[in-house]
Design a protein around this motif. Structure first.
Motif, PDB file in Angstrom:
ATOM      1  N   TYR A  52       0.801  -1.217   0.000  1.00 24.94           N
ATOM      2  CA  TYR A  52       0.000   0.000   0.000  1.00 24.94           C
ATOM      3  C   TYR A  52       0.843   1.282   0.000  1.00 24.94           C
ATOM      4  N   ALA A  53       2.028   1.212  -0.606  1.00 26.74           N
ATOM      5  CA  ALA A  53       2.828   2.417  -0.819  1.00 26.74           C
ATOM      6  C   ALA A  53       2.263   3.180  -2.018  1.00 26.74           C
ATOM      7  N   THR A  54       2.467   4.488  -2.029  1.00 25.58           N
ATOM      8  CA  THR A  54       1.988   5.327  -3.123  1.00 25.58           C
ATOM      9  C   THR A  54       3.067   5.454  -4.187  1.00 25.58           C
ATOM     10  N   ILE A  55       2.738   5.082  -5.424  1.00 27.71           N
ATOM     11  CA  ILE A  55       3.689   5.135  -6.530  1.00 27.71           C
ATOM     12  C   ILE A  55       3.138   6.076  -7.586  1.00 27.71           C
ATOM     13  N   ALA A  56       3.976   6.990  -8.073  1.00 25.90           N
ATOM     14  CA  ALA A  56       3.554   7.950  -9.086  1.00 25.90           C
ATOM     15  C   ALA A  56       4.592   8.024 -10.198  1.00 25.90           C
ATOM     16  N   LEU A  57       4.129   8.334 -11.407  1.00 21.97           N
ATOM     17  CA  LEU A  57       5.001   8.598 -12.547  1.00 21.97           C
ATOM     18  C   LEU A  57       4.915  10.075 -12.880  1.00 21.97           C
ATOM     19  N   LEU A  58       6.065  10.765 -12.943  1.00 21.35           N
ATOM     20  CA  LEU A  58       6.129  12.192 -13.179  1.00 21.35           C
ATOM     21  C   LEU A  58       6.795  12.462 -14.527  1.00 21.35           C
ATOM     22  N   ASP A  59       6.291  13.483 -15.244  1.00 18.24           N
ATOM     23  CA  ASP A  59       6.948  13.872 -16.483  1.00 18.24           C
ATOM     24  C   ASP A  59       8.066  14.864 -16.188  1.00 18.24           C
ATOM     25  N   SER A  60       8.623  15.447 -17.221  1.00 19.81           N
ATOM     26  CA  SER A  60       9.782  16.342 -17.047  1.00 19.81           C
ATOM     27  C   SER A  60       9.430  17.607 -16.271  1.00 19.81           C
TER      28      SER A  60
ATOM     29  N   LYS B 163       7.538  17.586 -13.657  1.00 22.79           N
ATOM     30  CA  LYS B 163       7.185  17.080 -12.320  1.00 22.79           C
ATOM     31  C   LYS B 163       5.680  16.919 -12.125  1.00 22.79           C
ATOM     32  N   LYS B 164       4.937  16.884 -13.223  1.00 25.30           N
ATOM     33  CA  LYS B 164       3.499  16.669 -13.149  1.00 25.30           C
ATOM     34  C   LYS B 164       3.195  15.179 -13.096  1.00 25.30           C
ATOM     35  N   ILE B 165       2.279  14.775 -12.209  1.00 23.91           N
ATOM     36  CA  ILE B 165       1.906  13.369 -12.079  1.00 23.91           C
ATOM     37  C   ILE B 165       1.016  12.975 -13.259  1.00 23.91           C
ATOM     38  N   ILE B 166       1.445  11.992 -14.037  1.00 23.87           N
ATOM     39  CA  ILE B 166       0.653  11.535 -15.181  1.00 23.87           C
ATOM     40  C   ILE B 166      -0.038  10.200 -14.898  1.00 23.87           C
ATOM     41  N   ALA B 167       0.400   9.494 -13.870  1.00 20.43           N
ATOM     42  CA  ALA B 167      -0.245   8.232 -13.481  1.00 20.43           C
ATOM     43  C   ALA B 167       0.141   7.916 -12.047  1.00 20.43           C
ATOM     44  N   ASN B 168      -0.754   7.273 -11.300  1.00 22.65           N
ATOM     45  CA  ASN B 168      -0.420   6.865  -9.940  1.00 22.65           C
ATOM     46  C   ASN B 168      -1.160   5.593  -9.584  1.00 22.65           C
ATOM     47  N   THR B 169      -0.651   4.905  -8.594  1.00 22.46           N
ATOM     48  CA  THR B 169      -1.248   3.666  -8.125  1.00 22.46           C
ATOM     49  C   THR B 169      -0.734   3.379  -6.730  1.00 22.46           C
ATOM     50  N   VAL B 170      -1.119   2.238  -6.169  1.00 30.86           N
ATOM     51  CA  VAL B 170      -0.595   1.788  -4.881  1.00 30.86           C
ATOM     52  C   VAL B 170      -0.125   0.343  -5.037  1.00 30.86           C
ATOM     53  N   SER B 171       0.857  -0.034  -4.247  1.00 28.15           N
ATOM     54  CA  SER B 171       1.325  -1.414  -4.286  1.00 28.15           C
ATOM     55  C   SER B 171       0.355  -2.316  -3.541  1.00 28.15           C
ATOM     56  N   ASP B 172       0.311  -3.595  -3.919  1.00 29.74           N
ATOM     57  CA  ASP B 172      -0.577  -4.528  -3.227  1.00 29.74           C
ATOM     58  C   ASP B 172       0.087  -5.041  -1.962  1.00 29.74           C
ATOM     59  N   GLU B 173      -0.516  -6.038  -1.325  1.00 34.79           N
ATOM     60  CA  GLU B 173       0.005  -6.542  -0.053  1.00 34.79           C
ATOM     61  C   GLU B 173       1.414  -7.103  -0.186  1.00 34.79           C
ATOM     62  N   GLN B 174       1.762  -7.615  -1.369  1.00 33.32           N
ATOM     63  CA  GLN B 174       3.100  -8.177  -1.594  1.00 33.32           C
ATOM     64  C   GLN B 174       4.091  -7.124  -2.080  1.00 33.32           C
TER      65      GLN B 174
ATOM     66  N   LYS C 279      -2.877   6.902   8.573  1.00 38.23           N
ATOM     67  CA  LYS C 279      -3.380   5.567   8.309  1.00 38.23           C
ATOM     68  C   LYS C 279      -2.927   5.099   6.934  1.00 38.23           C
ATOM     69  N   LYS C 280      -2.842   3.794   6.771  1.00 32.94           N
ATOM     70  CA  LYS C 280      -2.550   3.243   5.452  1.00 32.94           C
ATOM     71  C   LYS C 280      -3.684   3.596   4.497  1.00 32.94           C
ATOM     72  N   PHE C 281      -3.354   3.694   3.215  1.00 32.74           N
ATOM     73  CA  PHE C 281      -4.384   4.007   2.231  1.00 32.74           C
ATOM     74  C   PHE C 281      -5.447   2.915   2.203  1.00 32.74           C
ATOM     75  N   ILE C 282      -5.034   1.656   2.188  1.00 32.17           N
ATOM     76  CA  ILE C 282      -5.973   0.538   2.211  1.00 32.17           C
ATOM     77  C   ILE C 282      -5.903  -0.122   3.575  1.00 32.17           C
ATOM     78  N   GLU C 283      -7.014  -0.119   4.276  1.00 36.04           N
ATOM     79  CA  GLU C 283      -7.089  -0.648   5.639  1.00 36.04           C
ATOM     80  C   GLU C 283      -8.101  -1.785   5.682  1.00 36.04           C
TER      81      GLU C 283
END
Length: 512
Positions: A37-45, A47-58, A119-123
């Motif tokens: 449940y870590a926050t992962i983002a992809l940034l362009d040149s 520094k704008k966020i173009i995509a984001n997601t969270v990691s699963d339990e593993q 709190k974690k994003f997914i609880e």
């Protein structure tokens, strides 16, 4: 040879155009433990966020449908240093694998420390999964619809209906049904900013405090208690044209002032539809073969409207008193013409039945609800009290006129005219109290009581017209009336708790 080169170039261009670039990886702590449940983002040149997601339990994450170019991968989670690394995306069929990414624990200056527990994003709880949207990085710039789709077991169909475990979910707002449906509900969720929401609860098996329909789960959106004042709303108008035209419109309004919140949703439509049907049958009798051809034309016209309105008043920061009503009105006319042709074994017509039917229908349905909801503690224990009244009134009359003639339009038998009237009335009264005690993050106890009364009167009044006098003669054989009364008293309780990787739910209910 040139032709072969051209084909190869086209194949390469085709693969390049339709290549879907993916990025995948796994997040670990320094001791090789996975970080979920870590926050992962992809940034362009820029520094704008173009995509984001969270990691699963593993600790696994994946991005799909990306464009080639240079990006920056950014990973953030509580208790660890922020991680950044450059990525170069190319039109490769294979996903770009970042491998295992090891995060370093955060080291701060203890002389000037402000401790903020997030709190974690997914609880995961005993009976539901909670997405803690408030103050999360992904909430900024996202809609509630987008945030819901990041939840586990959530998907959507081609019409953007949200599904939970493959079944269309019910949407609740602050513990009450979102009295919107279809495109109106989708538009609302897509236009509602995620930073106006504190949390989203995903409930696969609703307890007694919810009234789930069938096996459908519930997505409960809990809004922030905002002091934002003012009026906001949306207007939609749609039109379509076939042989005839139809038009529909929607109006959504919400007004908040101090402790008051007033809202309404109005839908209205005018529909004019043409239908045609031809059916051919062959019947074998003792005297030979009969060919039967039926041609039907019907042209239903309808006016329909729905008004949903309510008001909420905050008695204090934990208690809300609300009123809601849903009014549905509809009327329709459906003229039908039918010609049935009877032909002999050499397909020569010898008889006709011409039928003209007029069908008028009207319905007026209304529901009313008064609700008191109070939050009892910081863990989420709550008390809900509801009182409901529902009325359903409908009436319909169809008149069928049948003419029996031969090929020279001479009558083969007397005309037959009959009528059906179908009045219906239903009254439903109900009241319920639901108490939920959140013992801790892993255990919950719920109690509920409900009383209801149903009065139903459905009637079929059939008669036929006497040709000599023009009067209607009651047909006692076809007449039917159904009167039904139900009184219900019910109580239920259930316990939800989780032990290690196991989740348990024990329930007991009684009705009388």
């Amino acid at each position: 040879m040139k032709r072969l080169k051209l084909i190869i170039i086209l194949i390469v261009l085709f693969q390049t155009a339709f290549t879907q670039i993916e990025v995948e990886g796994k997040i670990l702590a320094s001791e090789q433990k996975t970080i979920g449940y870590a926050t992962i983002a992809l940034l362009d040149s820029s520094k704008k966020i173009i995509a984001n997601t969270v990691s699963d339990e593993q600790g696994i994450f994946i991005f799909k449908d990306l464009q080639k170019g240079k990006l920056t991968l950014q990973i953030s989670t509580t208790g660890f240093e922020q991680h950044r690394q450059p990525l170069v995306l190319t039109n490769s069929i294979e996903p770009l694998a970042t491998g295992n990414i090891v995060l370093q624990k955060a080291i701060g200056n203890l002389q000037n420390v402000t401790v903020a527990i997030k709190k974690k994003f997914i609880e995961e709880r005993a009976d539901r999964t909670i997405l803690n949207v408030e103050q999360h990085i992904m909430a900024s710039g996202s809609s509630v619809f987008e945030m819901i789709k990041k939840g586990p077991a959530i998907s959507s169909d081609k019409d953007d209906n949200l599904k939970l475990n493959g079944t269309v979910a019910q949407i609740y707002i602050d513990g009450k049904p979102a009295y919107l449906s279809g495109q109106s509900l989708t538009d609302y969720l897509k236009n509602l900013p995620a930073d106006m929401v504190s949390k989203i609860e995903i409930i696969a098996s609703p307890n007694s405090s919810f009234e789930a329909q069938g096996s459908a789960g519930i997505i409960n959106i809990k809004l922030k208690k905002s002091d934002q004042q003012g009026l906001n709303g949306t207007v939609n108008i749609g039109m379509a044209k076939g042989r005839y035209g139809k038009v529909n419109g929607r109006l959504n309004l919400n007004f908040r002032q101090g402790k008051w919140n007033v809202f309404t949703n109005i839908n209205s439509g005018i529909y004019n539809i043409f239908n045609g049907l031809t059916r051919n049958n062959i019947a074998t009798t003792n005297t030979g073969v009969i060919y039967q051809s039926r041609r039907n034309y019907w042209n239903p016209t309808a006016n329909a409207g729905t008004i949903k309105a309510g008001v909420d008043y905050s008695l204090d920061k934990n208690t809300t008193l609300g009123f809601f009503t849903n009014q549905n009105l509809s009327s329709s006319k459906e003229p039908v013409t039918n010609t049935t042709t009877f032909s002999d074994n050499i397909k020569q017509p010898y008889a006709f039945v011409n039928t003209i039917k007029t069908d008028d229908k009207y319905s007026n349905n209304a529901t009313y609800n008064i609700n008191l909801k109070t939050l009892l503690d910081s863990l989420g224990s709550e008390l809900n009290i509801d009182a409901d009244l529902a009325t359903f009134n409908a009436n319909g009359t169809d008149i069928n006129t049948n003419y029996f003639v031969n090929t020279v339009r001479q009558k083969l038998r007397a005309d037959y005219i009959f009528r059906n009237r179908v009045p219906a009335k239903v009254m439903i009264y109900s009241a319920k109290i639901d108490y939920v005690k959140q013992v801790n993050e892993k255990a919950k106890i719920a109690f509920g009581v409900k009383i209801s009364r149903v009065n139903m009167d459905n009637n079929i009044i059939a008669d036929s017209r006497q040709l000599s006098t023009g009067n209607w003669l009651v047909d006692d054989i076809r007449n039917n009336q159904f009167i039904y009364t139900e009184n219900l008293q019910a109580a239920s309780s259930n316990v939800n708790f989780r032990y290690k990787k196991w989740e348990f739910q024990i329930g007991l209910s009684a009705e009388g």
